[in-house]
Design a protein around this motif. Sequence first.
Motif, PDB file in Angstrom:
ATOM      1  N   ALA A   1      46.526  17.491 -47.357  1.00  0.00           N
ATOM      2  CA  ALA A   1      47.246  17.002 -48.534  1.00  0.00           C
ATOM      3  C   ALA A   1      48.144  18.091 -49.116  1.00  0.00           C
ATOM      4  N   LEU A   2      47.648  19.323 -49.162  1.00  0.00           N
ATOM      5  CA  LEU A   2      48.458  20.431 -49.669  1.00  0.00           C
ATOM      6  C   LEU A   2      49.651  20.719 -48.760  1.00  0.00           C
ATOM      7  N   ILE A   3      49.427  20.645 -47.455  1.00  0.00           N
ATOM      8  CA  ILE A   3      50.521  20.864 -46.509  1.00  0.00           C
ATOM      9  C   ILE A   3      51.580  19.784 -46.689  1.00  0.00           C
ATOM     10  N   ARG A   4      51.152  18.557 -46.877  1.00  0.00           N
ATOM     11  CA  ARG A   4      52.106  17.462 -47.085  1.00  0.00           C
ATOM     12  C   ARG A   4      52.939  17.689 -48.343  1.00  0.00           C
ATOM     13  N   LYS A   5      52.277  18.095 -49.415  1.00  0.00           N
ATOM     14  CA  LYS A   5      52.969  18.331 -50.686  1.00  0.00           C
ATOM     15  C   LYS A   5      53.965  19.471 -50.563  1.00  0.00           C
ATOM     16  N   GLU A   6      53.527  20.594 -50.014  1.00  0.00           N
ATOM     17  CA  GLU A   6      54.388  21.766 -49.904  1.00  0.00           C
ATOM     18  C   GLU A   6      55.539  21.530 -48.922  1.00  0.00           C
ATOM     19  N   THR A   7      55.259  20.829 -47.832  1.00  0.00           N
ATOM     20  CA  THR A   7      56.315  20.533 -46.861  1.00  0.00           C
ATOM     21  C   THR A   7      57.368  19.624 -47.469  1.00  0.00           C
ATOM     22  N   SER A   8      56.940  18.657 -48.249  1.00  0.00           N
ATOM     23  CA  SER A   8      57.897  17.772 -48.928  1.00  0.00           C
ATOM     24  C   SER A   8      58.815  18.580 -49.845  1.00  0.00           C
ATOM     25  N   GLU A   9      58.221  19.494 -50.583  1.00  0.00           N
ATOM     26  CA  GLU A   9      59.013  20.332 -51.475  1.00  0.00           C
ATOM     27  C   GLU A   9      59.972  21.220 -50.686  1.00  0.00           C
TER      28      GLU A   9
ATOM     29  N   LEU B   1      49.943  28.534 -49.631  1.00  0.00           N
ATOM     30  CA  LEU B   1      48.547  28.079 -49.621  1.00  0.00           C
ATOM     31  C   LEU B   1      47.559  29.246 -49.585  1.00  0.00           C
ATOM     32  N   GLN B   2      48.082  30.465 -49.475  1.00  0.00           N
ATOM     33  CA  GLN B   2      47.280  31.679 -49.440  1.00  0.00           C
ATOM     34  C   GLN B   2      46.181  31.603 -48.380  1.00  0.00           C
ATOM     35  N   MET B   3      46.627  31.234 -47.168  1.00  0.00           N
ATOM     36  CA  MET B   3      45.699  31.148 -46.046  1.00  0.00           C
ATOM     37  C   MET B   3      45.807  32.422 -45.219  1.00  0.00           C
ATOM     38  N   ARG B   4      44.685  32.843 -44.640  1.00  0.00           N
ATOM     39  CA  ARG B   4      44.694  34.014 -43.789  1.00  0.00           C
ATOM     40  C   ARG B   4      45.618  33.808 -42.591  1.00  0.00           C
ATOM     41  N   ARG B   5      45.446  32.661 -41.942  1.00  0.00           N
ATOM     42  CA  ARG B   5      46.308  32.308 -40.807  1.00  0.00           C
ATOM     43  C   ARG B   5      46.890  30.938 -41.073  1.00  0.00           C
ATOM     44  N   ALA B   6      48.192  30.879 -41.157  1.00  0.00           N
ATOM     45  CA  ALA B   6      48.858  29.601 -41.383  1.00  0.00           C
ATOM     46  C   ALA B   6      48.785  28.774 -40.103  1.00  0.00           C
ATOM     47  N   PRO B   7      48.636  27.467 -40.224  1.00  0.00           N
ATOM     48  CA  PRO B   7      48.553  26.625 -39.028  1.00  0.00           C
ATOM     49  C   PRO B   7      49.897  26.539 -38.310  1.00  0.00           C
ATOM     50  N   GLU B   8      49.818  26.385 -37.004  1.00  0.00           N
ATOM     51  CA  GLU B   8      51.018  26.164 -36.200  1.00  0.00           C
ATOM     52  C   GLU B   8      51.499  24.747 -36.478  1.00  0.00           C
ATOM     53  N   VAL B   9      52.785  24.604 -36.800  1.00  0.00           N
ATOM     54  CA  VAL B   9      53.334  23.326 -37.249  1.00  0.00           C
ATOM     55  C   VAL B   9      54.061  22.638 -36.102  1.00  0.00           C
ATOM     56  N   LYS B  10      53.760  21.357 -35.909  1.00  0.00           N
ATOM     57  CA  LYS B  10      54.427  20.537 -34.902  1.00  0.00           C
ATOM     58  C   LYS B  10      54.864  19.245 -35.585  1.00  0.00           C
ATOM     59  N   PHE B  11      56.129  18.886 -35.419  1.00  0.00           N
ATOM     60  CA  PHE B  11      56.647  17.652 -36.005  1.00  0.00           C
ATOM     61  C   PHE B  11      56.648  16.541 -34.968  1.00  0.00           C
ATOM     62  N   GLN B  12      56.299  15.331 -35.424  1.00  0.00           N
ATOM     63  CA  GLN B  12      56.360  14.155 -34.558  1.00  0.00           C
ATOM     64  C   GLN B  12      57.040  13.033 -35.312  1.00  0.00           C
ATOM     65  N   LEU B  13      57.901  12.318 -34.595  1.00  0.00           N
ATOM     66  CA  LEU B  13      58.614  11.197 -35.189  1.00  0.00           C
ATOM     67  C   LEU B  13      57.681  10.003 -35.272  1.00  0.00           C
ATOM     68  N   ASP B  14      57.546   9.429 -36.448  1.00  0.00           N
ATOM     69  CA  ASP B  14      56.696   8.266 -36.687  1.00  0.00           C
ATOM     70  C   ASP B  14      57.591   7.035 -36.726  1.00  0.00           C
ATOM     71  N   ARG B  15      57.434   6.150 -35.768  1.00  0.00           N
ATOM     72  CA  ARG B  15      58.262   4.955 -35.689  1.00  0.00           C
ATOM     73  C   ARG B  15      57.553   3.722 -36.254  1.00  0.00           C
ATOM     74  N   GLY B  16      56.482   3.923 -36.970  1.00  0.00           N
ATOM     75  CA  GLY B  16      55.714   2.812 -37.517  1.00  0.00           C
ATOM     76  C   GLY B  16      56.508   1.957 -38.490  1.00  0.00           C
TER      77      GLY B  16
ATOM     78  N   LEU C   1      61.231  20.569 -47.752  1.00  0.00           N
ATOM     79  CA  LEU C   1      62.293  19.735 -47.181  1.00  0.00           C
ATOM     80  C   LEU C   1      63.419  19.519 -48.192  1.00  0.00           C
ATOM     81  N   ILE C   2      63.064  19.424 -49.453  1.00  0.00           N
ATOM     82  CA  ILE C   2      64.068  19.182 -50.491  1.00  0.00           C
ATOM     83  C   ILE C   2      64.793  20.473 -50.847  1.00  0.00           C
ATOM     84  N   ASN C   3      64.041  21.550 -51.082  1.00  0.00           N
ATOM     85  CA  ASN C   3      64.635  22.763 -51.635  1.00  0.00           C
ATOM     86  C   ASN C   3      64.697  23.957 -50.694  1.00  0.00           C
ATOM     87  N   GLY C   4      63.809  24.045 -49.716  1.00  0.00           N
ATOM     88  CA  GLY C   4      63.675  25.290 -48.971  1.00  0.00           C
ATOM     89  C   GLY C   4      64.453  25.372 -47.679  1.00  0.00           C
TER      90      GLY C   4
END
Length: 134
Positions: free
Chosen positions: A12-20, A85-100, A22-25
């Motif tokens: 949920a935190l990753i979703r929130k921060e990624t959304s932000e 998120l102040q994580m020791r190791r940030a997760p590796e990010v992979k994007f996938q297109l959702d056609r739902g 996408l808009i500003n960063g």
Amino acid sequence: MAQGRRVERVAALIRKETSELLINGIRDERVHKGMVSITSVEVAGDLQHCKIFVSIFGETNDQNEVMEGLEAASGYLRGELGRRLQMRRAPEVKFQLDRGLEKGTSVLGLLNQLEDQRQERGEIPPGSDELQPD
């Protein structure tokens, strides 16, 4: 089960921060060619990998360019997520297109066409599609 709640909370935190971000960063012009929305985020149990499912509104060519831009920005995104998120190791990010959403829209369009055809043929008597009292 505490591990599952933590994974959900991080997703949920990753979703929130990624959304932000996408808009500003993210400043890559390719990312802003289509309207991008995050539909869901899946995080591995060890918090080392995450899949971000995105829906992109636009032409197919624009969708491909947006996906290329997102993949190019994944390193920046990973660094920002680790910092925010102040994580020791940030997760590796992979994007996938959702056609739902696209599939859902096309199914609704087909159902509406069927309804129109039935109305034209007169197969449905007026009022028969309403619920009958028991």
